[in-house]
Enzyme design. Structure first.
Site, PDB file in Angstrom:
ATOM      1  CG  HIS A  33       9.447   3.748  10.149  1.00 10.27           C
ATOM      2  ND1 HIS A  33       8.176   4.263  10.383  1.00 10.27           N
ATOM      3  CD2 HIS A  33       9.913   2.581   9.198  1.00 10.27           C
ATOM      4  CE1 HIS A  33       7.630   3.362   8.297  1.00 10.27           C
ATOM      5  NE2 HIS A  33       8.790   2.868   8.090  1.00 10.27           N
ATOM      6  CB  CYS A  92       4.883   9.356  12.245  1.00  8.92           C
ATOM      7  SG  CYS A  92       5.052   7.481  12.467  1.00  8.92           S
ATOM      8  CD  GLU A 116       9.331   1.482   4.494  1.00  9.55           C
ATOM      9  OE1 GLU A 116       8.843   2.220   5.121  1.00  9.55           O
ATOM     10  OE2 GLU A 116       9.015   0.767   4.099  1.00  9.55           O
ATOM     11  CG  HIS A 132      -0.483   0.027   2.620  1.00  7.77           C
ATOM     12  ND1 HIS A 132       0.309  -0.906   3.438  1.00  7.77           N
ATOM     13  CD2 HIS A 132      -0.853   1.392   3.272  1.00  7.77           C
ATOM     14  CE1 HIS A 132       1.181  -0.696   4.255  1.00  7.77           C
ATOM     15  NE2 HIS A 132       0.368   0.906   4.525  1.00  7.77           N
TER      16      HIS A 132
HETATM   17  O1  SUG Z   1       3.785   2.884   7.754  1.00  2.00           O
HETATM   18  N1  SUG Z   1       1.421   2.896   9.083  1.00  2.00           N
HETATM   19  C1  SUG Z   1       2.084   3.478   8.425  1.00  2.00           C
HETATM   20  C2  SUG Z   1       3.234   4.161   9.596  1.00  2.00           C
HETATM   21  C3  SUG Z   1       4.420   4.263   9.106  1.00  2.00           C
HETATM   22  C4  SUG Z   1       4.224   5.689  10.552  1.00  2.00           C
HETATM   23  N2  SUG Z   1       5.723   6.696  10.344  1.00  2.00           N
HETATM   24  C5  SUG Z   1       6.717   6.881  11.370  1.00  2.00           C
HETATM   25  N3  SUG Z   1       7.463   5.553  11.639  1.00  2.00           N
HETATM   26  N4  SUG Z   1       7.566   7.531  10.429  1.00  2.00           N
HETATM   27  C6  SUG Z   1       3.154   2.692   8.204  1.00  2.00           C
HETATM   28  O2  SUG Z   1       3.210   1.103   8.771  1.00  2.00           O
HETATM   29  C7  SUG Z   1      -1.187   1.691   7.874  1.00  2.00           C
HETATM   30  C8  SUG Z   1      -2.143   1.702   7.223  1.00  2.00           C
HETATM   31  C9  SUG Z   1      -3.201   0.742   6.871  1.00  2.00           C
HETATM   32  O3  SUG Z   1      -2.672  -0.653   8.096  1.00  2.00           O
HETATM   33  O4  SUG Z   1      -4.405   0.779   6.518  1.00  2.00           O
HETATM   34  C10 SUG Z   1       0.007   2.263   8.015  1.00  2.00           C
HETATM   35  O5  SUG Z   1       0.391   2.385   7.139  1.00  2.00           O
END
Ligand code: SUG
Length: 416
Positions: free
Chosen positions: A230, A347, A162, A128
């Site tokens: 991360h 984030c 990332e 995604h």
């Molecule tokens: O990539 N959550 C994101 C959260 C990102 C957080 N970013 C940092 N730590 N910088 C991820 O896991 C969940 C979307 C979903 O499950 O629909 C999501 O993509």
């Protein structure tokens, strides 16, 4: 030329939903299937930006991406509206809101050619997120079109990158050469490793960093296994302060020794596991704070409200501000909608150290502009999304219209 740190926050898109698409992200998995509230989520983000402006910080924005990504979905499913539910959810995800994953940034003071370099993250580990990079590239090329910047394309797969979430910079000031730390995973205790060493090396080379002031360090397997998908879930840096959990890195002592040799004045604020277990740090997002230097010179930690609700974390924070450490102030923000998908205050923002006069002003905000953005969100963002609604053609159209209205308000219809 005055170099300042600008926080570019991702505006939470109208498709914000809980589809549980990120294995290894414990909050996102635990909340899969819940009803989301995109309007409230986006307004929480606006309130965070307002609070940061009130602290005297410079604020920018990155608008939501085109969702659903119909072109991406069409390459994968003959009839996009009848595509597998998870694929449809992946085309609809509002994940570009987590701007810390948009790109990795090296300020002009660290690079061989004296330009600020940005490399778009490929985000190729999670389906995604793997289709975010082309639109991120388009946005960054617009925002940073000035010759003071060099915007690079994403590192080719299969090397996962990332972005800034796995990168830290320590420096005495914005205009002094800093030390850049690229953090990668080796093993994740059953969870995916999203950041690869090869990607960090390629970014450092593309940015023209001095190898003597560039460190590539491994994240601890325990941290990834506990849900730190991360590095910014277990460590954060600003100026000469590194704030990290004891179990963030595979070999913390080697890292600290290298940092002390390069930056003798560094302050390393390490939180012991005995005081705050990894599970509490990750549940509360203690380290997913924005560690910022205020105009007064004082350092502040902008934390999610969940930090106060986790007793070990709050106890530790109270002790920290009462002591003599470099972090003197704590600010709490409510970003609960984002937190439920595993995204805290840090984030939601991409830090770029640069002269604001070189940034396309359409990507910068003041209080008045935030009010106008909030008015569009109030009017056009869905109140709630039940994952069962993700197949609804009406929802798709209302999400597309909402984004188009915002882009018109921002004078950014070029991105439609
Ligand atoms: O990539 N959550 C994101 C959260 C990102 C957080 N970013 C940092 N730590 N910088 C991820 O896991 C969940 C979307 C979903 O499950 O629909 C999501 O993509």
């Amino acid at each position: 030329m005055a170099l300042v740190e600008i926080n570019f926050d991702g505006i939470v898109g109208p498709s914000h939903n809980y589809a549980g698409l990120s294995p290894g992200n414990l909050a996102a998995s635990a909340n899969a299937g819940q009803v989301s509230h995109p309007r409230a989520a986006a307004l929480e983000g606006i309130a965070k930006m307002r609070a940061n402006l009130a602290l005297g910080l410079t604020q920018g924005i990155l608008p939501p991406h085109r969702r659903p990504d119909r072109a991406w979905l069409a390459t994968l499913a003959a009839d996009p509206e009848k595509a597998d539910p998870w694929l449809r959810a992946a085309a609809l995800s509002a994940s570009p809101m987590w701007a810390a994953n948009a790109a990795t940034i090296s300020p002009a003071s660290d690079t061989a050619d004296g330009r600020c370099h940005l490399t778009v993250a490929n985000l190729q580990t999670m389906p995604h997120r793997s289709h975010e990079w082309p639109e991120t590239l388009a946005q960054l090329r617009l925002a940073f079109a000035h010759p003071a910047f060099a915007v690079h394309r994403a590192i080719p797969p299969p090397f996962g990158d990332e972005g800034a979430a796995n990168h830290m910079r320590l420096a005495p000031s914005h205009d002094a050469p800093g030390v850049e730390i690229f953090v990668h995973g080796v093993a994740g205790g059953g969870h995916p490793v999203r950041q690869h060493l090869e990607a960090g090396r390629a970014v450092a080379r593309a940015h023209g960093l001095d190898p003597a002031r560039t460190l590539h360090v491994a994240q601890s397997e325990a941290a990834i296994a506990a849900g730190a998908f991360h590095n910014d879930v277990v460590a954060v840096a600003d100026r000469l302060t590194l704030f990290a959990h004891e179990q963030a890195f595979a070999d913390p002592h080697a890292l600290y020794a290298e940092l002390r040799a390069l930056l003798p004045e560094i302050a390393i604020v390490e939180v012991p596991a005995a005081a705050v277990p990894l599970a509490d740090a990750i549940r509360s997002y203690l380290f997913n704070a924005q560690l910022v230097t205020l105009p007064t010179g004082e350092q502040a930690l902008i934390l999610p409200a969940e930090a106060r609700e986790t007793p070990s974390v709050w106890r530790w924070l109270e002790g920290m501000v009462a002591g003599n450490g470099p972090i003197r102030r704590i600010e709490l923000v409510d970003v609960r909608q984002s937190m439920r998908n595993g995204g805290g205050p840090a984030c939601l923002r991409l830090r770029v150290v640069c002269d604001p006069a070189t940034v396309d002003p359409r990507f910068l905000v003041d209080a008045g502009r935030l009010d106008r953005i909030a008015a569009v969100i109030d009017r056009a963002w869905p109140d709630s999304i039940d994952p069962d609604m993700l197949a609804s053609p009406d929802l798709w159209v209302s999400i597309e219209r909402a984004r188009a209205t915002l882009l018109a308000e921002l004078d950014l219809t070029a991105l439609i």
